[in-house]
Structure formats: structure tokens, C-alpha cells
Scaffold this motif. Structure first.
Motif, PDB file in Angstrom:
ATOM      1  N   ARG A 103      -0.646   5.199 -15.689  1.00 15.08           N
ATOM      2  CA  ARG A 103       0.813   4.785 -17.134  1.00 15.08           C
ATOM      3  C   ARG A 103       1.454   4.042 -17.063  1.00 15.08           C
ATOM      4  O   ARG A 103       1.331   3.156 -16.026  1.00 15.08           O
ATOM      5  N   GLN A 104       2.015   3.041 -18.409  1.00 12.96           N
ATOM      6  CA  GLN A 104       2.179   1.851 -18.187  1.00 12.96           C
ATOM      7  C   GLN A 104       3.075   1.721 -17.612  1.00 12.96           C
ATOM      8  O   GLN A 104       3.448   0.477 -17.476  1.00 12.96           O
ATOM      9  N   SER A 105       4.426   2.534 -17.286  1.00 13.65           N
ATOM     10  CA  SER A 105       5.304   2.173 -16.496  1.00 13.65           C
ATOM     11  C   SER A 105       4.863   1.241 -14.891  1.00 13.65           C
ATOM     12  O   SER A 105       5.437   0.809 -14.603  1.00 13.65           O
ATOM     13  N   LEU A 106       3.441   1.451 -14.842  1.00 17.06           N
ATOM     14  CA  LEU A 106       3.664   0.953 -12.961  1.00 17.06           C
ATOM     15  C   LEU A 106       3.309   0.324 -12.940  1.00 17.06           C
ATOM     16  O   LEU A 106       3.565  -0.955 -12.448  1.00 17.06           O
ATOM     17  N   TYR A 107       2.934  -0.650 -14.252  1.00 11.21           N
ATOM     18  CA  TYR A 107       2.430  -2.413 -14.684  1.00 11.21           C
ATOM     19  C   TYR A 107       3.850  -3.244 -14.828  1.00 11.21           C
ATOM     20  O   TYR A 107       3.955  -4.210 -14.979  1.00 11.21           O
ATOM     21  N   PHE A 108       5.044  -2.246 -14.962  1.00 12.58           N
ATOM     22  CA  PHE A 108       6.059  -3.445 -15.240  1.00 12.58           C
ATOM     23  C   PHE A 108       6.893  -3.407 -14.052  1.00 12.58           C
ATOM     24  O   PHE A 108       7.357  -3.598 -13.150  1.00 12.58           O
ATOM     25  N   LYS A 109       7.691  -4.919 -14.003  1.00 11.49           N
ATOM     26  CA  LYS A 109       7.875  -5.467 -12.838  1.00 11.49           C
ATOM     27  C   LYS A 109       9.448  -6.517 -13.462  1.00 11.49           C
ATOM     28  O   LYS A 109       9.925  -7.338 -13.764  1.00 11.49           O
ATOM     29  N   ASP A 110      10.234  -5.431 -12.540  1.00 13.74           N
ATOM     30  CA  ASP A 110      11.204  -5.869 -12.926  1.00 13.74           C
ATOM     31  C   ASP A 110      12.227  -6.858 -11.693  1.00 13.74           C
ATOM     32  O   ASP A 110      11.371  -6.954 -10.954  1.00 13.74           O
ATOM     33  N   ASP A 111      12.753  -6.639 -12.255  1.00 12.75           N
ATOM     34  CA  ASP A 111      13.653  -8.232 -11.381  1.00 12.75           C
ATOM     35  C   ASP A 111      15.453  -8.615 -11.319  1.00 12.75           C
ATOM     36  O   ASP A 111      15.274  -9.825 -12.234  1.00 12.75           O
ATOM     37  N   ASP A 112      15.951  -6.868 -11.570  1.00 10.35           N
ATOM     38  CA  ASP A 112      16.698  -7.633 -12.310  1.00 10.35           C
ATOM     39  C   ASP A 112      18.338  -7.012 -11.249  1.00 10.35           C
ATOM     40  O   ASP A 112      18.365  -6.414 -10.806  1.00 10.35           O
ATOM     41  N   ALA A 113      19.237  -8.607 -10.865  1.00  5.93           N
ATOM     42  CA  ALA A 113      20.131  -7.731  -9.730  1.00  5.93           C
ATOM     43  C   ALA A 113      20.648  -6.602 -10.036  1.00  5.93           C
ATOM     44  O   ALA A 113      21.437  -6.069  -8.972  1.00  5.93           O
ATOM     45  N   ARG A 114      20.947  -5.636 -11.180  1.00  4.48           N
ATOM     46  CA  ARG A 114      21.892  -4.733 -11.408  1.00  4.48           C
ATOM     47  C   ARG A 114      20.954  -3.664 -10.687  1.00  4.48           C
ATOM     48  O   ARG A 114      21.433  -2.788  -9.652  1.00  4.48           O
ATOM     49  N   LEU A 115      19.520  -3.750 -10.769  1.00  2.00           N
ATOM     50  CA  LEU A 115      18.883  -2.285 -10.073  1.00  2.00           C
ATOM     51  C   LEU A 115      18.890  -3.009  -8.856  1.00  2.00           C
ATOM     52  O   LEU A 115      18.811  -1.645  -7.938  1.00  2.00           O
ATOM     53  N   SER A 116      19.375  -4.364  -8.600  1.00  2.00           N
ATOM     54  CA  SER A 116      19.184  -4.385  -6.488  1.00  2.00           C
ATOM     55  C   SER A 116      20.236  -3.574  -6.390  1.00  2.00           C
ATOM     56  O   SER A 116      20.171  -3.941  -5.450  1.00  2.00           O
ATOM     57  N   PHE A 117      21.856  -4.004  -6.891  1.00  4.92           N
ATOM     58  CA  PHE A 117      22.805  -3.607  -6.617  1.00  4.92           C
ATOM     59  C   PHE A 117      22.496  -1.750  -7.148  1.00  4.92           C
ATOM     60  O   PHE A 117      23.502  -1.068  -5.475  1.00  4.92           O
ATOM     61  N   VAL A 414       3.649  14.525  -9.814  1.00  4.11           N
ATOM     62  CA  VAL A 414       2.516  13.690  -9.963  1.00  4.11           C
ATOM     63  C   VAL A 414       2.298  13.520  -9.168  1.00  4.11           C
ATOM     64  O   VAL A 414       3.117  12.215  -8.800  1.00  4.11           O
ATOM     65  N   PHE A 415       1.257  12.323  -8.692  1.00  5.29           N
ATOM     66  CA  PHE A 415       0.715  11.278  -7.790  1.00  5.29           C
ATOM     67  C   PHE A 415       0.104   9.790  -8.953  1.00  5.29           C
ATOM     68  O   PHE A 415       0.046  10.112 -10.232  1.00  5.29           O
ATOM     69  N   LEU A 416       0.267   9.466  -7.740  1.00  4.98           N
ATOM     70  CA  LEU A 416       0.153   7.995  -8.727  1.00  4.98           C
ATOM     71  C   LEU A 416      -0.930   7.866  -9.529  1.00  4.98           C
ATOM     72  O   LEU A 416      -0.992   7.349 -11.007  1.00  4.98           O
ATOM     73  N   ASP A 417      -2.282   8.652  -9.342  1.00  2.00           N
ATOM     74  CA  ASP A 417      -3.087   8.799 -10.486  1.00  2.00           C
ATOM     75  C   ASP A 417      -2.853  10.027 -11.376  1.00  2.00           C
ATOM     76  O   ASP A 417      -4.420   9.859 -12.540  1.00  2.00           O
ATOM     77  N   ASP A 418      -1.874  10.125 -11.819  1.00  2.00           N
ATOM     78  CA  ASP A 418      -1.122  11.092 -12.440  1.00  2.00           C
ATOM     79  C   ASP A 418      -2.039  12.396 -12.643  1.00  2.00           C
ATOM     80  O   ASP A 418      -2.350  13.651 -13.203  1.00  2.00           O
ATOM     81  N   VAL A 419      -2.531  12.622 -10.512  1.00  2.00           N
ATOM     82  CA  VAL A 419      -3.081  14.042 -10.603  1.00  2.00           C
ATOM     83  C   VAL A 419      -1.518  14.862 -10.115  1.00  2.00           C
ATOM     84  O   VAL A 419      -0.992  13.972  -9.830  1.00  2.00           O
ATOM     85  N   THR A 420      -1.953  16.627 -11.085  1.00  2.00           N
ATOM     86  CA  THR A 420      -0.266  16.969 -10.664  1.00  2.00           C
ATOM     87  C   THR A 420      -0.506  17.782  -8.831  1.00  2.00           C
ATOM     88  O   THR A 420      -1.950  18.458  -9.096  1.00  2.00           O
ATOM     89  N   VAL A 421       0.260  18.001  -8.389  1.00  2.00           N
ATOM     90  CA  VAL A 421       0.414  19.626  -7.365  1.00  2.00           C
ATOM     91  C   VAL A 421       0.229  20.240  -7.929  1.00  2.00           C
ATOM     92  O   VAL A 421      -1.142  20.471  -6.897  1.00  2.00           O
ATOM     93  N   GLU A 422      -0.296  21.016  -9.177  1.00  2.00           N
ATOM     94  CA  GLU A 422      -0.922  21.945  -9.515  1.00  2.00           C
ATOM     95  C   GLU A 422      -2.503  21.683  -9.541  1.00  2.00           C
ATOM     96  O   GLU A 422      -3.058  22.727  -9.155  1.00  2.00           O
ATOM     97  N   ASP A 423      -3.227  20.416 -10.012  1.00  2.00           N
ATOM     98  CA  ASP A 423      -4.421  19.609 -10.261  1.00  2.00           C
ATOM     99  C   ASP A 423      -4.620  20.265  -8.801  1.00  2.00           C
ATOM    100  O   ASP A 423      -5.782  20.613  -8.479  1.00  2.00           O
ATOM    101  N   VAL A 424      -4.228  19.998  -7.344  1.00  2.00           N
ATOM    102  CA  VAL A 424      -4.502  20.093  -6.416  1.00  2.00           C
ATOM    103  C   VAL A 424      -4.848  21.014  -5.587  1.00  2.00           C
ATOM    104  O   VAL A 424      -5.874  21.450  -5.082  1.00  2.00           O
ATOM    105  N   GLN A 425      -3.796  22.136  -5.783  1.00  2.00           N
ATOM    106  CA  GLN A 425      -3.966  23.422  -5.910  1.00  2.00           C
ATOM    107  C   GLN A 425      -4.645  23.992  -6.196  1.00  2.00           C
ATOM    108  O   GLN A 425      -5.587  24.854  -5.695  1.00  2.00           O
TER     109      GLN A 425
END
Length: 449
Positions: A103-117, A414-425
């Protein structure tokens, strides 16, 4: 700016003063540009809010509240604008080592002082303009979490692939001189910033105590997806042991001089070196817990304390047959526990203790090898749903499968590979129970308390 009000907490100071859809323009004549302005300027007890309604009209409202109490407003975005992306090209960046197709959000690298705080995200200080640096100093925003890696200007610039990174320690000294507290981390790479380079970095950071409150030393994480990336090597048992000894020796010196160790090795270092984890007291107040420092020791401490309670309750129940406190009324249902390869021996030891103290437990502990990222990645938080299914298919899983909650996206199943808990069950035909990283929670889950 996205200071559009999207929610107002019931019975909060802003109730009846603002409306959903209003834009918060200023507080006490101070413009509100982002969440840091909002947090700082709404701290006082007497406020005048300038609001712009959906009809375009402005209005001023007065709010009286206890000092420090939040107004109770939520906005379109948490930061009130877009998060700032990282401009570095670190040799060891984990995001650059992710496979394609996630998923696209995993490729975003933040470097934001506000998120640090706000969230404890680590920043590099290369993204701060002079105006932002001055604002942090003026508002005394603390604590901030900083990725240092090295204090040598040339080495830091090399490690981070950015000439501006050479200014990192200078900026950190400036923050410290201004009274801003920081927690720092060093991602350690064998042959690059370990050994003498690490010694220099620790010495430089210790000179900024107590503004530099703590420093974690963590081993570089390398996946099998490093195509066209610089060649790096992982820590082995010998190099991990050398680094632990080096950090612990300097931490002992800091304890004698400053009353704090300041420097702490990540749990991974002890596991790789084959060393026992330090005692609880060695982690002081666990300042680097979210960075994997002391997490296993705290988990074990919590587990054993909760187990003692269960043992005592069971003994009381056997003696008098009655107790108002919750206690196991039947043998726990058979279960299995899956975790990363690194931590599996810890869980084996804890469950053996539980079985010895509390009677028969039917269980299996399954270490899950990480084929998705590569088997050098052995922590539980990076185990994927696909690897979990592949490792456990056909195994005796009992009546329930326990997994660390860190395997899942925060707040979601949801796991990192977008497999869900329901999928595993469905694939393993067993209920899956995510357990918080809390030893007491694991005891409660095992014994159905």
C-alpha cells in the motif's frame, strides 16, 4: 492550511462557541498555521478565537477554561497541513528496502518535527528551515525525537546521503542550548558508524545531557530487497557482542557521572549477541521503549507479576473454593503462539514457567521465518500474514492462535502485506487473537481472565 473544524467534543470548552465547518484563524491574535500553533496558543485559560464561518463571515468568541485544558476541537487533518517528507537518502533506509506492490502509505518517509513531538517519530533535522527552528525554540517544543546516527559531519552526511546532514549536531546543540529536550537514536551499521565513530557520537551526545535525555543504539535492518542500493552488512553474534559491551561500558560511565545511563542498546542487540537481557532497573524509566529498547524485559516483568497473581488466586481457590477475584475456573483452552524468530526463545521460557507454576498448559510456540523481507529480518512486528499462513499451515494450533498485536497496522486487523486477520483465520481454520505487547495481557489471554 486545513484548520477546518470537523468535530467538537461534548462538554468541552469549545462547545457552544465554535461550529463544525468553521475555520480557526487565530487564537489571541496569533495566526494558527498548524497543530503546533494550536497546541501552544490554546494552552492559556483565557482565549479569544477568530473563526471564519462557512458563509465567509468572521466572528470572535471568548473561551474561559482551566489552563492546559484542550479546547476539544478536531480538524480536517491532524497536522492542519501536509506532513513533510524526508529529503535524505540514507544508506540504510528501511523504506527503500520494501518490495513493490505494498500500500502506498508505506512508501512515504516523513521527516516532520510536529509528528516527532506528537507521535514520537524520529526526525533528522535536515528538513527544518530557519523559521521552523526559531519557532521550536520560541515555543520550547519538547521532547523531540532525533535520528543522529553520527556526530562527525562528514560521516553523517555520507550515512544520510545529504550534505545538509553535516549540520545535524550543530542544530542539536542549538536546540539543547535553547532548553529543548530530545530523545535520540543511532542506527548502527557495522564498519561505518560503529567502533570509534560510535564512541565519538556517544561522547558528543553525552555532553548535551540533560537536554539529550536518552539515546537508543539499534542495529541496521536489512531486507532481501536491496537491489541497486549500497552494500551493507548486518550484525552477527560477534559484532553485536562488541557493540553491547562498548555501549554498556559508556553507559556505566554516564551513570556514575550524570546519574543516568543515557545510552541503551535495542533488545535485538542482546538477542543477536546471545546475551541475557539487562535487569529491569537498567532501563531506568524505559525512555526508549517505543524504539525496541527494553520491550522484552518489561514484557517479561509484567508477565511474571501477572502470573504470580494467577498462581496465588489458584492456590486460594483450591484452599477455600471461593474468591471474589477472577481466577481460572477450568484448564485454559489449548493454544498456539506465533512470533518472530528473535523473540521466540523468550516466549518459550515464559510459557514453561507458566506451565510449571499453574498446572497443565497445552500450547506450542512457533517462530515464523520472514521470507517476505528476508530471514535476516527476525522481529515480530515485520511478520506478514502470508508468512504466518505458510509457516503454520498443517501445524497443531490448538483452539486459538495468539499473535503480537504489533504484526498488525495500528488500530486495524491488517498485516503489512494487506493480508487480514480474517484471511489468516480462514486459511488456518483457527481463531486468531492479537495480544497487546503487555505481559499481563498475555497472561489474561492464556487463562481466559
Amino acid at each position: 492550511m486545513a484548520a477546518i473544524i470537523t468535530g467538537i467534543e461534548a462538554e468541552s470548552p469549545a462547545t457552544g462557541k465554535a461550529k463544525i465547518g468553521d475555520m480557526l484563524v487565530s487564537v489571541n491574535s496569533r495566526p494558527i498555521e498548524d497543530v503546533l500553533d494550536y497546541k501552544f496558543y490554546t494552552y492559556d485559560s483565557r482565549l479569544t478565537l477568530a473563526l471564519k464561518g462557512q458563509n465567509g463571515r468572521f466572528k470572535l468568541v471568548r473561551v474561559n477554561k482551566p489552563e492546559g485544558t484542550d479546547l476539544g476541537l478536531t480538524f480536517e487533518s491532524r497536522l492542519m497541513d501536509r506532513p513533510r517528507a524526508c529529503r535524505n537518502h540514507c544508506l540504510f533506509c528501511f523504506v527503500d528496502q520494501l518490495p513493490r506492490g505494498l500500500r502506498q502509505s508505506l512508501y512515504f518517509k516523513d521527516d516532520d518535527a510536529r509528528l516527532s513531538f506528537l507521535s514520537g517519530n524520529y526526525i533528522t533535522l535536515t528538513n527544518l528551515s530557519e523559521r521552523e527552528m526559531e519557532r521550536i525554540l520560541a515555543l520550547k517544543i519538547s521532547p523531540i525525537h532525533v535520528s543522529v546516527h553520527a556526530t562527525s559531519p562528514a560521516l553523517r552526511a555520507k550515512l544520510m546521503g545529504n550534505p545538509e546532514a553535516a549540520e545535524g549536531f550543530h542544530r542539536l546543540r542549538r536546540l539543547s542550548a535553547g532548553g529543548v529536550e530530545t530523545h535520540c537514536q543511532i542506527v548502527c551499521c557495522p564498519g561505518l558508524n560503529d567502533g570509534p565513530a560510535l564512541q565519538r557520537t556517544m561522547g558528543d551526545l553525552a555532553s548535551l545531557y540533560p537536554q539529550v535525555k536518552s539515546v537508543s543504539v539499534v542495529p541496521v535492518g536489512l531486507t532481501r530487497h536491496r537491489e541497486q542500493l549500497p552494500a551493507l552488512r548486518a550484525f552477527d553474534a560477534n559484532t553485536a557482542a562488541e557493540t553491547v559491551r562498548q555501549v554498556e561500558a559508556f553507559a556505566g560511565y554516564c551513570l556514575r557521572k550524570h546519574g543516568s545511563r543515557i545510552f541503551f542498546c535495542a533488545d535485538e542487540f542482546y538477542l543477536k549477541a546471545g546475551f541475557p537481557l539487562p535487569e529491569d532497573v537498567a532501563y531506568e524509566d524505559y525512555p526508549q521503549l517505543e524504539n525496541g529498547v527494553g520491550m522484552l524485559r518489561l514484557f517479561e516483568t509484567e508477565f511474571l507479576a501477572a502470573l504470580d497473581e494467577v498462581t496465588a488466586l489458584t492456590a486460594v481457590g483450591a484452599a477455600d473454593g471461593a474468591s471474589e477475584a477472577p481466577r481460572p475456573t477450568a484448564p485454559p483452552k489449548p493454544f498456539s503462539l506465533a512470533t518472530g524468530v528473535a523473540a521466540a526463545p523468550i516466549f518459550v521460557k515464559l510459557l514453561e514457567t507458566a506451565a510449571k507454576n499453574c498446572g497443565i498448559l497445552q500450547y506450542h510456540v512457533y517462530p515464523v521465518a520472514n521470507t517476505f523481507f528476508g530471514e535476516t529480518v527476525d522481529v515480530a512486528g515485520l511478520v506478514t500474514g502470508g508468512d504466518l499462513i505458510a509457516a503454520l499451515r498443517g501445524k497443531d494450533l490448538g483452539e486459538r492462535l495468539l499473535i503480537p498485536q504489533t504484526m498488525l497496522r495500528q488500530g486495524e486487523g491488517v498485516f503489512l502485506d494487506d493480508v487480514t486477520v480474517e484471511d489468516v483465520q480462514r486459511e488456518l481454520n483457527v481463531p486468531v487473537i492479537p495480544v497487546p505487547v503487555d505481559g499481563a495481557a498475555l497472561v489474561e489471554t492464556i487463562f481466559d481472565l
